[in-house]
Design a protein around this motif. Structure first.
Motif, PDB file in Angstrom:
ATOM      1  N   THR A   1       0.821  -1.209   0.000  1.00 12.33           N
ATOM      2  CA  THR A   1       0.000   0.000   0.000  1.00 12.33           C
ATOM      3  C   THR A   1       0.855   1.258   0.000  1.00 12.33           C
ATOM      4  O   THR A   1       0.445   2.301  -0.526  1.00 12.33           O
ATOM      5  CB  THR A   1      -0.963  -0.004   1.199  1.00 12.33           C
ATOM      6  OG1 THR A   1      -1.711  -1.216   1.199  1.00 12.33           O
ATOM      7  CG2 THR A   1      -1.928   1.169   1.131  1.00 12.33           C
ATOM      8  N   ILE A   2       2.047   1.210   0.598  1.00 14.85           N
ATOM      9  CA  ILE A   2       2.959   2.356   0.508  1.00 14.85           C
ATOM     10  C   ILE A   2       3.256   2.654  -0.961  1.00 14.85           C
ATOM     11  O   ILE A   2       3.323   3.808  -1.381  1.00 14.85           O
ATOM     12  CB  ILE A   2       4.268   2.075   1.274  1.00 14.85           C
ATOM     13  CG1 ILE A   2       4.012   2.126   2.777  1.00 14.85           C
ATOM     14  CG2 ILE A   2       5.351   3.091   0.899  1.00 14.85           C
ATOM     15  CD1 ILE A   2       5.215   1.748   3.602  1.00 14.85           C
ATOM     16  N   GLY A   3       3.424   1.604  -1.744  1.00 15.65           N
ATOM     17  CA  GLY A   3       3.700   1.793  -3.165  1.00 15.65           C
ATOM     18  C   GLY A   3       2.511   2.345  -3.928  1.00 15.65           C
ATOM     19  O   GLY A   3       2.657   3.233  -4.762  1.00 15.65           O
TER      20      GLY A   3
ATOM     21  N   ALA B   1      -7.455   1.092  -3.615  1.00 10.85           N
ATOM     22  CA  ALA B   1      -6.935   0.342  -4.756  1.00 10.85           C
ATOM     23  C   ALA B   1      -6.236  -0.936  -4.319  1.00 10.85           C
ATOM     24  O   ALA B   1      -6.085  -1.872  -5.117  1.00 10.85           O
ATOM     25  CB  ALA B   1      -5.967   1.216  -5.552  1.00 10.85           C
ATOM     26  N   SER B   2      -5.804  -1.000  -3.065  1.00  7.28           N
ATOM     27  CA  SER B   2      -5.034  -2.155  -2.605  1.00  7.28           C
ATOM     28  C   SER B   2      -5.904  -3.367  -2.292  1.00  7.28           C
ATOM     29  O   SER B   2      -5.458  -4.507  -2.426  1.00  7.28           O
ATOM     30  CB  SER B   2      -4.223  -1.784  -1.352  1.00  7.28           C
ATOM     31  OG  SER B   2      -3.267  -0.797  -1.649  1.00  7.28           O
TER      32      SER B   2
ATOM     33  N   ALA C   1     -10.568  -8.464   9.088  1.00 10.93           N
ATOM     34  CA  ALA C   1      -9.646  -7.592   9.823  1.00 10.93           C
ATOM     35  C   ALA C   1      -8.272  -7.581   9.164  1.00 10.93           C
ATOM     36  O   ALA C   1      -7.641  -6.523   9.029  1.00 10.93           O
ATOM     37  CB  ALA C   1      -9.537  -8.055  11.278  1.00 10.93           C
ATOM     38  N   LEU C   2      -7.804  -8.750   8.752  1.00 11.16           N
ATOM     39  CA  LEU C   2      -6.487  -8.850   8.118  1.00 11.16           C
ATOM     40  C   LEU C   2      -6.461  -8.101   6.789  1.00 11.16           C
ATOM     41  O   LEU C   2      -5.550  -7.307   6.524  1.00 11.16           O
ATOM     42  CB  LEU C   2      -6.119 -10.318   7.895  1.00 11.16           C
ATOM     43  CG  LEU C   2      -5.596 -11.088   9.109  1.00 11.16           C
ATOM     44  CD1 LEU C   2      -5.506 -12.576   8.793  1.00 11.16           C
ATOM     45  CD2 LEU C   2      -4.237 -10.551   9.526  1.00 11.16           C
ATOM     46  N   LEU C   3      -7.467  -8.355   5.941  1.00 14.85           N
ATOM     47  CA  LEU C   3      -7.484  -7.727   4.620  1.00 14.85           C
ATOM     48  C   LEU C   3      -7.738  -6.217   4.735  1.00 14.85           C
ATOM     49  O   LEU C   3      -7.047  -5.410   4.098  1.00 14.85           O
ATOM     50  CB  LEU C   3      -8.557  -8.370   3.745  1.00 14.85           C
ATOM     51  CG  LEU C   3      -8.728  -7.772   2.337  1.00 14.85           C
ATOM     52  CD1 LEU C   3      -7.429  -7.886   1.550  1.00 14.85           C
ATOM     53  CD2 LEU C   3      -9.874  -8.467   1.597  1.00 14.85           C
ATOM     54  N   GLY C   4      -8.710  -5.845   5.564  1.00 16.65           N
ATOM     55  CA  GLY C   4      -9.047  -4.426   5.697  1.00 16.65           C
ATOM     56  C   GLY C   4      -7.905  -3.606   6.252  1.00 16.65           C
ATOM     57  O   GLY C   4      -7.629  -2.492   5.779  1.00 16.65           O
ATOM     58  N   ALA C   5      -7.206  -4.156   7.249  1.00 13.32           N
ATOM     59  CA  ALA C   5      -6.077  -3.443   7.843  1.00 13.32           C
ATOM     60  C   ALA C   5      -4.856  -3.484   6.939  1.00 13.32           C
ATOM     61  O   ALA C   5      -4.134  -2.487   6.802  1.00 13.32           O
ATOM     62  CB  ALA C   5      -5.738  -4.034   9.210  1.00 13.32           C
TER      63      ALA C   5
END
Length: 445
Positions: A351-353, A359-360, A384-388
C-alpha cells in the motif's frame, strides 16, 4: 530481489534523501520494471498508459483547490480564524490551553466529517488550515502533531463509520471482495462482521494519534510568522453581509449534493465555484486569478497523484505481487501467529507503493482471503487482516492523498516539509498501532 520490493524500497529511500517525490516515483518505477524483465520502452509505455487515472484525480483536486480559494474569498474562514485568535491571551506566560484544545478538537471533528457526514476527503484542509496557521504559531503547536491528527482522524473515520467514503471502503470494496473471493471457499461475510473486524485496528490508529499529541509532539515548536498568517486581533475583520453567508453556504450544500448525485468531486467543486462566482463573492474579472491560485495550491498533489498512478501500473505490470505474497505464504506454513503478522507487513509494504487503500483491497483479496481461510482464520479475522493490510501505509505513503493534503495545508507558508514533517510522523503514528492491534484482532476474533 522481488521487483516490487526493489521499487518500493528505492522510492522510500529517494524520498528520504529529499529527492522530489515525483522523480522518486518515476525513477524507482522504471528500475523496478527493468529488474522484472521489462524493456525500457515497455516500462515507459506502461507508465504512460496508467497516467490517465491519476490525471483524472489530479484534475479533480485542482478544481477542489479553486473552490477552496473561492470559499476563502468569502471571508467565512478568516472570520473563524479571527474568532479563535480573539480568544488568545497574548500576555507573556499565558498558556492558552483552552484555545489549543478547542482547536485540536475542531480539527478532529472536521477530519471525521470530511470522510462521512460531508464526504469531501482532503478538500477541507487547504480551506481550513492556512488561515489558522497564525493561531498555531502563537500557540507554538508542532505541525507534525497536527499532521498526525489529520491523518489518523481521516483514516479512522473511513475505516469504521459506514457512511460516505466509509460506505465505499467497508461495504462496496472490502465486503464485496471478501465475499467474491470467499464464495469459492464456502465463506461469506456480512456488514456487521466488517464493523466488528475493524474496531480494534481503528483503536490502534487512535492510540497512535494520542501518542503523537500527548507525547511525541507535545513540546512547543516555533515557526516564523509569514505576512499571510500573522494574527490580527486588534480590530475585527470587515463584517460579512447576509448575501455572502447565504451564497457561500448554498455553494457548499449544492456542491455536496452534486458530488453525491453524480459521484464526482470534480462536478461538485466546479458547480460550487460557479455559484460563488455568479453571486459576486469575488469580482467576475478575478475568476482566472482565483482558479490559478487554487491550481498553484494543489499542483503538487495533482502531479504526485498522476505519477503515483503510473508507479502502481508498473507494479502490476511486473506480475511480481503474487509471487511476493506466495513466497510469504510458503514461509508462513501453518503458523497463524506468524501468518497474521507477515500478511499485515506485506500489505503495509504494497500500500505504501500504491498510496491508496481503496486500490489495494482488490489486489490483495484474491491472495489473502484463500490464505487466511487455509490458515484457519474466521471470516471476521479474515476481514480484519485484509481491511487493515490494505489500509496500512495509506497514511504515511509519500504518494497518499492524506499526507499530500496535510502538507498542502500546513505548508501554506513554506515551513512544513512533506517527507520529514508529514510522511514520517504519520507513518509512525498511524501505522504502528494499527499493525499491532490488527494482529491481535486477527488472533482473537
Amino acid at each position: 530481489m522481488n521487483a516490487i520490493v526493489l521499487a518500493i524500497v528505492l522510492m522510500v529511500m529517494l524520498c528520504l534523501l529529499k529527492i522530489p517525490v515525483a522523480i522518486a516515483l518515476i525513477s524507482s518505477a522504471l528500475l523496478g520494471a527493468l529488474h522484472s524483465g521489462l524493456s525500457m520502452s515497455e516500462a515507459v509505455d506502461t507508465f504512460n498508459d496508467n497516467l490517465l487515472m491519476g490525471a483524472q484525480v489530479g484534475v479533480t483536486y485542482i478544481m477542489i483547490g479553486a473552490f477552496a480559494v473561492a470559499i476563502a474569498r468569502s471571508g467565512l474562514v478568516d472570520l473563524l480564524a479571527y474568532k479563535i485568535a480573539s480568544q488568545l491571551d497574548l500576555n507573556v506566560g499565558a498558556t492558552n490551553k483552552g484555545v489549543k484544545w478547542m482547536l485540536l478538537l475542531a480539527l478532529v471533528a472536521a477530519s471525521i466529517m470530511s470522510q462521512n457526514l460531508v464526504p469531501v476527503h482532503i478538500a477541507f484542509i487547504p480551506i481550513l488550515i492556512p488561515p489558522l496557521l497564525g493561531v498555531m504559531n502563537k500557540l507554538r503547536m508542532d505541525r507534525r502533531g497536527i499532521a498526525c491528527i489529520l491523518a489518523c482522524s481521516m483514516s479512522a473515520s473511513y475505516l469504521l463509520l459506514p457512511t460516505g467514503f466509509g460506505a465505499i471502503y467497508l461495504n462496496e470494496i472490502l465486503l464485496a471482495n471478501v465475499n467474491s473471493v470467499g464464495q469459492a471457499y464456502g465463506m461469506s461475510a456480512t456488514a456487521g462482521m466488517v464493523l466488528e473486524a475493524m474496531v480494534l485496528p481503528v483503536m490502534g490508529i487512535l492510540l497512535g494519534m494520542l501518542v503523537a499529541v500527548f507525547y511525541t509532539y507535545r513540546k512547543p515548536r516555533s515557526y516564523q510568522d509569514a505576512l499571510s498568517t500573522t494574527l490580527q486581533t486588534e480590530k475585527p475583520l470587515k463584517p460579512l453581509n447576509f448575501k455572502q453567508i447565504i451564497f457561500t453556504v448554498a455553494a457548499l450544500v449544492v456542491a455536496l449534493i452534486c458530488q453525491l448525485q453524480f459521484d464526482s468531486l470534480l462536478i461538485g467543486a466546479m458547480i460550487g465555484f460557479m455559484i460563488l462566482s455568479a453571486a459576486g463573492i469575488f469580482r467576475w474579472s478575478d475568476q482566472d486569478d482565483v482558479f490559478t491560485e487554487g491550481l498553484r495550491m494543489m499542483a503538487q498533489i495533482a502531479v504526485i497523484i498522476t505519477f503515483a498512478s503510473g508507479f502502481s501500473g508498473i507494479l502490476n505490470a511486473t506480475n511480481e505481487i503474487a509471487p511476493l505474497v506466495s513466497a510469504t505464504a510458503d514461509f508462513i506454513g501453518d503458523n497463524m501467529v506468524l501468518g497474521a503478522a507477515l500478511m499485515l507487513v506485506v500489505g503495509l509494504f504494497i500500500t505504501i507503493g500504491f498510496g491508496d487503500s481503496f486500490a489495494s483491497v482488490p489486489i490483495l483479496a484474491p491472495i489473502y482471503v484463500p490464505l487466511a481461510i487455509t490458515l484457519g482464520f474466521s471470516p471476521v479475522a479474515t476481514i480484519a487482516l485484509l481491511g487493515a493490510a490494505a489500509a496500512l501505509g495509506d497514511a504515511g505513503s509519500p504518494a497518499s492523498t492524506i499526507t499530500l493534503g496535510a502538507t498542502a495545508g500546513l505548508n501554506a507558508d513554506g515551513q512544513h516539509d512533506h517527507i520529514s514533517d508529514s510522511v514520517i510522523p504519520t507513518f509512525i503514528h498511524a501505522n504502528f498501532g494499527m499493525l499491532i492491534f490488527a494482529w491481535v484482532a486477527a488472533l482473537m476474533l
